[in-house]
Scaffold this motif. Structure first.
Motif, PDB file in Angstrom:
ATOM      1  N   VAL A 136       0.844  -1.189   0.000  1.00 46.02           N
ATOM      2  CA  VAL A 136       0.000   0.000   0.000  1.00 46.02           C
ATOM      3  C   VAL A 136       0.884   1.245   0.000  1.00 46.02           C
ATOM      4  N   ALA A 137       0.619   2.152  -0.926  1.00 46.25           N
ATOM      5  CA  ALA A 137       1.406   3.381  -1.029  1.00 46.25           C
ATOM      6  C   ALA A 137       0.734   4.555  -0.335  1.00 46.25           C
ATOM      7  N   GLU A 138      -0.615   4.620  -0.391  1.00 53.49           N
ATOM      8  CA  GLU A 138      -1.315   5.799   0.117  1.00 53.49           C
ATOM      9  C   GLU A 138      -2.738   5.421   0.523  1.00 53.49           C
ATOM     10  N   VAL A 139      -3.254   6.099   1.560  1.00 51.95           N
ATOM     11  CA  VAL A 139      -4.630   5.855   1.992  1.00 51.95           C
ATOM     12  C   VAL A 139      -5.346   7.185   2.219  1.00 51.95           C
ATOM     13  N   PHE A 140      -6.659   7.129   2.052  1.00 52.74           N
ATOM     14  CA  PHE A 140      -7.523   8.231   2.468  1.00 52.74           C
ATOM     15  C   PHE A 140      -8.711   7.612   3.176  1.00 52.74           C
ATOM     16  N   ALA A 141      -9.044   8.124   4.361  1.00 58.61           N
ATOM     17  CA  ALA A 141     -10.041   7.450   5.183  1.00 58.61           C
ATOM     18  C   ALA A 141     -10.938   8.413   5.944  1.00 58.61           C
ATOM     19  N   TYR A 142     -12.154   7.944   6.182  1.00 53.36           N
ATOM     20  CA  TYR A 142     -13.069   8.547   7.145  1.00 53.36           C
ATOM     21  C   TYR A 142     -13.388   7.515   8.207  1.00 53.36           C
ATOM     22  N   ASP A 170      -7.865  11.538  10.832  1.00 51.30           N
ATOM     23  CA  ASP A 170      -7.643  12.657  11.750  1.00 51.30           C
ATOM     24  C   ASP A 170      -7.312  13.949  10.997  1.00 51.30           C
ATOM     25  N   ARG A 171      -6.492  13.839   9.952  1.00 54.92           N
ATOM     26  CA  ARG A 171      -6.037  15.028   9.215  1.00 54.92           C
ATOM     27  C   ARG A 171      -6.965  15.417   8.064  1.00 54.92           C
ATOM     28  N   ARG A 172      -7.872  14.500   7.690  1.00 50.54           N
ATOM     29  CA  ARG A 172      -8.788  14.706   6.565  1.00 50.54           C
ATOM     30  C   ARG A 172      -8.027  14.932   5.265  1.00 50.54           C
ATOM     31  N   LYS A 173      -6.983  14.142   5.047  1.00 51.51           N
ATOM     32  CA  LYS A 173      -6.246  14.226   3.795  1.00 51.51           C
ATOM     33  C   LYS A 173      -5.512  12.899   3.578  1.00 51.51           C
ATOM     34  N   PRO A 174      -5.071  12.615   2.347  1.00 57.16           N
ATOM     35  CA  PRO A 174      -4.354  11.366   2.086  1.00 57.16           C
ATOM     36  C   PRO A 174      -3.053  11.296   2.884  1.00 57.16           C
ATOM     37  N   ALA A 228     -14.425   3.935   6.413  1.00 55.83           N
ATOM     38  CA  ALA A 228     -14.381   3.760   4.957  1.00 55.83           C
ATOM     39  C   ALA A 228     -13.046   4.296   4.460  1.00 55.83           C
ATOM     40  N   THR A 229     -12.319   3.458   3.737  1.00 53.39           N
ATOM     41  CA  THR A 229     -10.952   3.787   3.329  1.00 53.39           C
ATOM     42  C   THR A 229     -10.749   3.497   1.849  1.00 53.39           C
ATOM     43  N   VAL A 230      -9.987   4.353   1.194  1.00 49.72           N
ATOM     44  CA  VAL A 230      -9.541   4.119  -0.184  1.00 49.72           C
ATOM     45  C   VAL A 230      -8.029   3.919  -0.161  1.00 49.72           C
ATOM     46  N   PHE A 231      -7.565   2.893  -0.863  1.00 53.30           N
ATOM     47  CA  PHE A 231      -6.146   2.599  -0.958  1.00 53.30           C
ATOM     48  C   PHE A 231      -5.644   2.855  -2.380  1.00 53.30           C
ATOM     49  N   ARG A 232      -4.415   3.347  -2.494  1.00 56.29           N
ATOM     50  CA  ARG A 232      -3.678   3.269  -3.746  1.00 56.29           C
ATOM     51  C   ARG A 232      -2.446   2.417  -3.472  1.00 56.29           C
TER      52      ARG A 232
END
Length: 359
Positions: free
Chosen positions: A206-212, A351-355, A230-234
């Motif tokens: 996994v290189a990067e995530v964005f989550a709520y 927590d940061r609301r960013k990838p 809910a999470t999105v992975f790249r």
């Protein structure tokens, strides 16, 4: 080569019983002791399983010196018994997660390496035959250019699961629906997607995530962490993925894993293979579809004790075989660390609301 491994368990809660059942089934393993601070609970465990109870792990290690310590204490209390075992020259097999931060995990890895003992992790889904079959397909390139790697854990836990418990606390659970329940699927999808990549062993796929994340079905008096995420992975090869992890979806349903690319799609519903379709059909594909056609138990969707211990047994057996043959173990400390590294990034992103990028 040790032909019969003397095994002790630190922490004798519910998950320890799966380990005991597994050990009982193995011809090269024997349960010799368990540690628990509650005397009554420890005595009951010792009587039921014909072993010795200790009120602390340090004394157990000093007096029994087992070959292997299986750590089943609360998640945020895995470090201390692991360090004690390493100090006594005892191998360690640790329940998921190895610990609740990568910093604590790194201390465990370093201590075991310094002492010359083996640290292993427990992720039983890697020993689920249908997941192994999907991994083999990914490793052999059957999906072609992998596009999607998804996991869904739509589970439910009632209020009494959290009441008066270490579950749902920051200090000992380290997180909620992702760190505790969905970590199995986090590990599974990074392992499956990683099979399509040519990476060094210590590199996370996994290189990067964005989550709520949020707490939506249980109030703050019950739990300090999330029950919904809910999470999105790249991934490092640009594959995209999603993870839904909850304990907020009454009445709870079976977990799902999905891999798909330009040459095929495979989808697992618990132990059932609901999709197995490739551009190029192989001679054994019909047999594969026929082999995985049902799910026998609830898989933890609403009851954590409805999980079959068979995959725990296979996980423990593989670890003991690696010890006996002095061979690498698939879930060594560095490999079992990857799921926690991903989850740390999930929480940081929420927590940061960013990838958030992984190292």
């Amino acid at each position: 080569m040790t032909e019969n491994y003397r095994i002790a368990i630190a922490g004798i809660g519910a998950v320890a019983e799966m380990h005991v059942e597994s050990i009982t089934d193995l011809s090269n393993a024997e349960l010799v002791g368990g540690s628990c601070r509650t005397i009554e609970k420890g005595r009951a465990f010792a009587d039921e399983f014909d072993c010795t109870h200790y009120t602390d792990t340090e004394t157990l290690l000093e007096e029994m010196h087992p070959d292997v310590l299986i750590v089943c204490t609360p998640s945020g209390a895995h470090l201390e018994p692991t360090l004690a075992a390493a100090d006594h020259g005892v191998h360690v097999l640790c329940e998921k997660p190895l610990e609740i931060t990568t910093e604590r995990i790194d201390d465990m890895i370093e201590a075991c390496e310094t002492a010359g003992v083996r640290l292993g992790g427990v992720f039983p889904q890697r020993y689920n035959p249908v997941v192994e079959t999907m991994h083999d397909a990914a490793e052999s390139g059957r999906f072609g250019r992998l596009a999607v790697a998804n996991a869904y854990v739509p589970w439910w836990r009632p209020n009494d699961y959290y009441e008066g418990s270490w579950q749902g606390t920051v200090e000992l659970d380290g997180g909620g629906a992702i760190m505790n329940q969905s970590i199995h699927s986090v590990d599974a999808i990074q392992w499956l997607a990683g099979a399509t990549m040519d990476l060094d062993e210590d590199v996370n796929p996994v290189a990067e995530v964005f989550a709520y994340t949020d707490t939506l079905a249980h109030n703050g008096d019950l739990m300090e962490v999330e029950d919904t995420a809910a999470t999105v992975f790249r991934f490092r090869n640009k594959t995209l993925g999603q993870l839904l992890g909850t304990t907020s979806m009454y009445p709870g349903s079976l977990k799902r894993i999905q891999l798909a690319g330009r040459d095929g799609t495979a989808e697992i519903l618990e132990d059932e293979l609901v999709t197995w379709q490739f551009r190029e059909e192989h001679s054994n594909d019909t047999a594969v579809r026929e082999e995985f056609t049902e799910t026998a138990r609830g898989g933890g969707a609403s009851d954590p004790m409805s999980i079959d211990y068979e995959y725990h047994r296979r996980n423990i057996a593989a670890y003991l075989d690696a010890l006996a043959n002095e061979e690498p173990f698939m879930l060594d400390g560095q490999e079992a660390r990857k799921a926690v590294e991903i989850i740390e990034a999930v929480y940081a992103s929420a927590d940061r609301r960013k990838p958030v990028r992984l190292g």
